[in-house]
Design an enzyme around this catalytic site. Structure first.
Site, PDB file in Angstrom:
ATOM      1  N   ASP A   7      14.173  -0.063 -33.078  1.00  0.00           N
ATOM      2  CA  ASP A   7      13.525   1.123 -32.514  1.00  0.00           C
ATOM      3  C   ASP A   7      13.537   2.230 -33.570  1.00  0.00           C
ATOM      4  O   ASP A   7      14.504   2.353 -34.322  1.00  0.00           O
ATOM      5  CB  ASP A   7      14.303   1.616 -31.297  1.00  0.00           C
ATOM      6  CG  ASP A   7      14.355   0.623 -30.143  1.00  0.00           C
ATOM      7  OD1 ASP A   7      13.778  -0.451 -30.243  1.00  0.00           O
ATOM      8  OD2 ASP A   7      15.019   0.931 -29.147  1.00  0.00           O
TER       9      ASP A   7
ATOM     10  N   ASP B  62      19.669  -3.178 -24.770  1.00  0.00           N
ATOM     11  CA  ASP B  62      18.413  -3.929 -24.612  1.00  0.00           C
ATOM     12  C   ASP B  62      18.037  -4.711 -25.867  1.00  0.00           C
ATOM     13  O   ASP B  62      17.020  -5.401 -25.889  1.00  0.00           O
ATOM     14  CB  ASP B  62      17.271  -3.006 -24.155  1.00  0.00           C
ATOM     15  CG  ASP B  62      17.058  -1.808 -25.071  1.00  0.00           C
ATOM     16  OD1 ASP B  62      18.011  -1.382 -25.739  1.00  0.00           O
ATOM     17  OD2 ASP B  62      15.924  -1.290 -25.130  1.00  0.00           O
TER      18      ASP B  62
ATOM     19  N   HIS C  67      22.055  -0.991 -29.177  1.00  0.00           N
ATOM     20  CA  HIS C  67      21.691  -0.607 -27.806  1.00  0.00           C
ATOM     21  C   HIS C  67      21.540  -1.895 -26.999  1.00  0.00           C
ATOM     22  O   HIS C  67      21.023  -2.892 -27.501  1.00  0.00           O
ATOM     23  CB  HIS C  67      20.388   0.203 -27.775  1.00  0.00           C
ATOM     24  CG  HIS C  67      20.600   1.659 -28.105  1.00  0.00           C
ATOM     25  ND1 HIS C  67      19.595   2.493 -28.549  1.00  0.00           N
ATOM     26  CD2 HIS C  67      21.726   2.433 -28.029  1.00  0.00           C
ATOM     27  CE1 HIS C  67      20.090   3.712 -28.738  1.00  0.00           C
ATOM     28  NE2 HIS C  67      21.374   3.696 -28.440  1.00  0.00           N
TER      29      HIS C  67
END
EC number: 3.1.26.11
Lengths: 304, 304
Positions: free
Chosen positions: A213, A66, A64
């Site tokens: 995450d 970020d 991802h």
């Protein structure tokens, strides 16, 4: 021995002026490591005066933006700075194609060996090991293939207990190596001197578990058991627990619960959703589960 | 009508705390445009309060990182913000693969139509045109395939000269459209009233020429002739002219010379090499060739 963790960015999703996406600089047992590399990471490395030319290993949790959009820029900058030292990138399958495509199209081949170690296993595995440290994946539960990483110091040699050794004239300097490695000493008359009486325990080996995450995933507990330091994402508070299922993120309470089950020494929270203005709420919520909680913030340094 | 140019970043190579790579926001005749998009551009758009959701066209000069590494992040952010308006990307062949590969691997397909217009011609060509503006490529001379861009306002309609029209009772409101489009008016008795007597000239159409990165290339002069505003890179001063051949960059003096030959109204310098601390030297050097020179700096706005 020892751990020094510098938080560069610790917010989720979109980079904003005072909310940088995930990146951490970890110095562990003389190894210099970058964990994740959101857009703008190279500027943060400069701002926080990290000796970033020393970084030899970069670990990317998932693809991802970020968590990796700053990687190609950092690699290009290493090239512009005429780096010669090899650089190892560990990340999900596909990361090599993303980086090399951009280097190819910009005709910017690096001046240093750039080595990719692509990951696709869903089992925990050791992905790096040398004399000083080891790095183990922590398979996480997110919307794309994601790993956390457990960084562990190798236990050092035992230390000589000179107060006792000095009374044993048969022990010579050339025997010290065996003593440090835990061997007993046998005197000429056959008497065995036990290692425990001649040496002291080595310094404690520390470990750092990075988990971002992920949805709440208690089955990572055995992997991170007893870690000195745990960074666990807390994108939401319990008030938005309904969002964790779809987004595959955790609440601060869940992060606290993982820390408690894993009996880590300290929990660091981060990856806050931009909807929350008062970040201290994350700490208060995690404290209901676990007693030693700190908030990640850009520039904060944790030392063990 | 009118041009508003906001400099976001104007330094070369590596992003640093106070030296952002190339990116410019251009509002021209009600069109919202982004030119180049170095790493960190989305944060600068927010810092300078640019209404960036309105940007519908992004023009990328070339595939060196300091001109496009921020693009994929900006596109992702548009997705996170649930943008619905289409977004057009104009840039060298390969840019589509770079962006779509990253969106694919992050499973982050956009919520809006993302349309690529890949360029590979070495001839100047019109690549966008509507009722308000046109955009023409300016083929440049750099180490990789590079285009500058000429943004031109379309000339508006002529304005009604009501002081004269009011004395001609045969002219009705339904005739105004033809008058604005430059047509004469024929009275019932056959008398022709010339358009020049019934209307005033339209507002001046302005133009902006963006030229970065490039070696000195005077053959672009006919394309940018008479531009209201010219941004021309000046990576070096004449003291490092020996570097321009290999790096395919220009000196401030060369930028001034191009401005002079093209008889533009104003020259803006930028893309400074980090070796120079006193940027005013660039202006002074260009002033030896051309009288109206300004320095680009982050946050500076030029309005015409």
């Amino acid at each position: 021995m020892g751990i020094q963790l510098t938080i560069l960015g610790c917010h989720s999703a979109t980079p904003r002026t005072n909310a940088h996406p995930t990146a951490q600089y970890l110095k562990i047992n003389e190894r210099h490591i970058l964990i994740d590399c959101g857009e703008g990471t190279q500027v943060l490395l400069r701002q926080h005066k990290v000796p970033f030319a020393k970084i030899k290993h970069i670990f990317i949790s998932h693809l991802h933006g970020d968590h990796f959009f700053g990687l190609v820029g950092l690699i290009s900058t290493f090239g512009l700075l005429d780096r010669r030292t090899e650089l190892h990138i560990y990340g999900p399958k596909g990361i090599k194609e993303i980086i090399t495509l951009q280097l190819k199209l910009s005709k910017s081949w690096t001046s240093f060996p750039l080595l990719f170690h692509e990951l696709n296993s869903t089992e925990s595995q050791i992905i790096f090991e040398d004399k000083k440290i080891s790095v183990t994946t922590i398979p996480l539960d997110h919307r794309v293939y994601t790993n956390g990483f457990l960084f562990q110091e190798k236990e050092g040699q035992r230390k000589l207990n000179m107060e006792n050794i000095i009374h044993e004239p048969e022990i010579e300097i050339c025997d010290y190596h065996n003593l440090k490695n835990g061997k007993d000493f046998t005197k000429q008359d056959g008497t065995v001197l036990e290692n425990d009486d001649l040496t002291l325990p080595p310094k404690t080996a520390h470990s750092y578990a990075f988990c971002s995450d992920t949805a709440y995933k208690p089955d990572i507990v055995p992997i991170i058991k007893g870690a000195s330091l745990l960074y666990h994402e807390s994108t939401f508070l319990e008030d938005k627990k309904n969002l964790t299922e779809r987004t595959k993120h955790s609440t601060a309470k869940e992060a606290g619960s993982v820390a408690k089950q894993a009996e880590v020494h300290k929990l660091i929270l981060g990856h806050y959703s931009s909807r929350y203005k008062d970040l201290n709420q994350f700490r208060l919520e995690a404290l209901t589960e676990f007693e030693n909680v700190e908030l990640a913030e850009s520039g904060k340094v944790f030392i063990i």
